[in-house]
Design an enzyme around this catalytic site. Structure first.
Site, PDB file in Angstrom:
ATOM      1  N   THR A  64       7.507  -0.241   5.884  1.00 33.90           N
ATOM      2  CA  THR A  64       7.323   0.691   6.999  1.00 33.90           C
ATOM      3  C   THR A  64       8.459   0.572   8.006  1.00 33.90           C
ATOM      4  O   THR A  64       8.969   1.571   8.501  1.00 33.90           O
ATOM      5  CB  THR A  64       5.962   0.428   7.691  1.00 33.90           C
ATOM      6  N   LYS A 123       8.661  13.294   6.773  1.00 34.72           N
ATOM      7  CA  LYS A 123       8.507  13.440   8.222  1.00 34.72           C
ATOM      8  C   LYS A 123       9.634  14.277   8.837  1.00 34.72           C
ATOM      9  O   LYS A 123      10.654  14.543   8.185  1.00 34.72           O
ATOM     10  CB  LYS A 123       8.432  12.055   8.862  1.00 34.72           C
ATOM     11  N   PHE A 151       1.554   2.736  20.208  1.00 34.33           N
ATOM     12  CA  PHE A 151       2.517   3.667  19.602  1.00 34.33           C
ATOM     13  C   PHE A 151       1.936   5.055  19.333  1.00 34.33           C
ATOM     14  O   PHE A 151       2.656   5.959  18.918  1.00 34.33           O
ATOM     15  CB  PHE A 151       3.073   3.089  18.291  1.00 34.33           C
ATOM     16  N   HIS A 170       5.782   9.017   4.762  1.00 36.86           N
ATOM     17  CA  HIS A 170       4.458   8.394   4.842  1.00 36.86           C
ATOM     18  C   HIS A 170       3.874   8.395   3.446  1.00 36.86           C
ATOM     19  O   HIS A 170       4.070   9.343   2.677  1.00 36.86           O
ATOM     20  CB  HIS A 170       3.525   9.187   5.765  1.00 36.86           C
ATOM     21  N   ARG A 202      12.911   4.707   2.580  1.00 41.72           N
ATOM     22  CA  ARG A 202      13.060   4.367   4.001  1.00 41.72           C
ATOM     23  C   ARG A 202      14.390   3.691   4.280  1.00 41.72           C
ATOM     24  O   ARG A 202      14.976   3.903   5.342  1.00 41.72           O
ATOM     25  CB  ARG A 202      11.877   3.525   4.460  1.00 41.72           C
ATOM     26  N   ASN A 248      10.498   6.828  10.427  1.00 45.24           N
ATOM     27  CA  ASN A 248      10.835   6.162   9.169  1.00 45.24           C
ATOM     28  C   ASN A 248      10.890   7.101   7.962  1.00 45.24           C
ATOM     29  O   ASN A 248      10.919   6.656   6.827  1.00 45.24           O
ATOM     30  CB  ASN A 248       9.891   4.981   8.912  1.00 45.24           C
ATOM     31  N   ARG A 297       4.217   3.645  -2.688  1.00 48.66           N
ATOM     32  CA  ARG A 297       4.542   2.741  -1.581  1.00 48.66           C
ATOM     33  C   ARG A 297       5.770   1.900  -1.914  1.00 48.66           C
ATOM     34  O   ARG A 297       6.610   1.648  -1.045  1.00 48.66           O
ATOM     35  CB  ARG A 297       3.343   1.875  -1.218  1.00 48.66           C
TER      36      ARG A 297
END
Length: 143
Positions: free
Chosen positions: A93, A11, A59, A117, A104, A114, A87
């Site tokens: 998350t 991100k 959000f 993804h 993260r 965070n 994951r």
């Protein structure tokens, strides 16, 4: 166990920290093959389309604003049990709940920012990969 593909986004906040190479190294160290990747700057329309399942949630607008605030790196990763393993590598998350050593825990700034993804299922991975990649942009690695 079957080889799976999963989808990953680095991100804008993590791209801005200049940690793309570190994240890729961790993917590869964890046994993932990077079989497709590109950097792009999402338009509002692309972000709204990608996150359409969250439209109407409190959000959503902030997420779209964040995801269009700078470049992202989208990737297709391949390994056995890729979705769950990716994951696990990302961590929770909410970075406040992410275990030490996860991406993260190391690179997130907040719940929204965070850093990364990852697809939550094989079905989501297939849909997310198709959103950003044409078949000619994915290069399976046989060696």
């Amino acid at each position: 166990m079957a080889i799976e593909r999963t989808f990953s986004i680095i991100k804008p906040n993590a791209v801005a920290k200049n940690v793309i190479g570190s994240i890729f190294a961790r993917f590869e160290s964890a046994g993932f093959k990077i079989i497709g990747t590109k950097m792009l700057h999402l338009t509002v329309e692309q972000a709204r389309g990608f996150y359409a399942e969250h439209e109407g949630k409190p959000f959503f607008d902030g997420l779209v604003e964040f995801m269009t605030s700078g470049p992202i790196v989208v990737s297709v990763l391949e390994s056995e049990n890729a979705v769950q393993r990716h994951r696990d590598l990302l961590g929770a998350t909410n970075p406040a709940n992410a275990l030490a050593g996860t991406l993260r825990a190391d690179y997130a700034d907040s719940f929204t920012e965070n850093g990364t993804h990852g697809s939550d299922s094989v079905e989501s991975a297939n849909r997310e990969i198709a959103y950003f990649f044409g078949e000619g942009e994915i290069c399976p690695r046989t060696r």
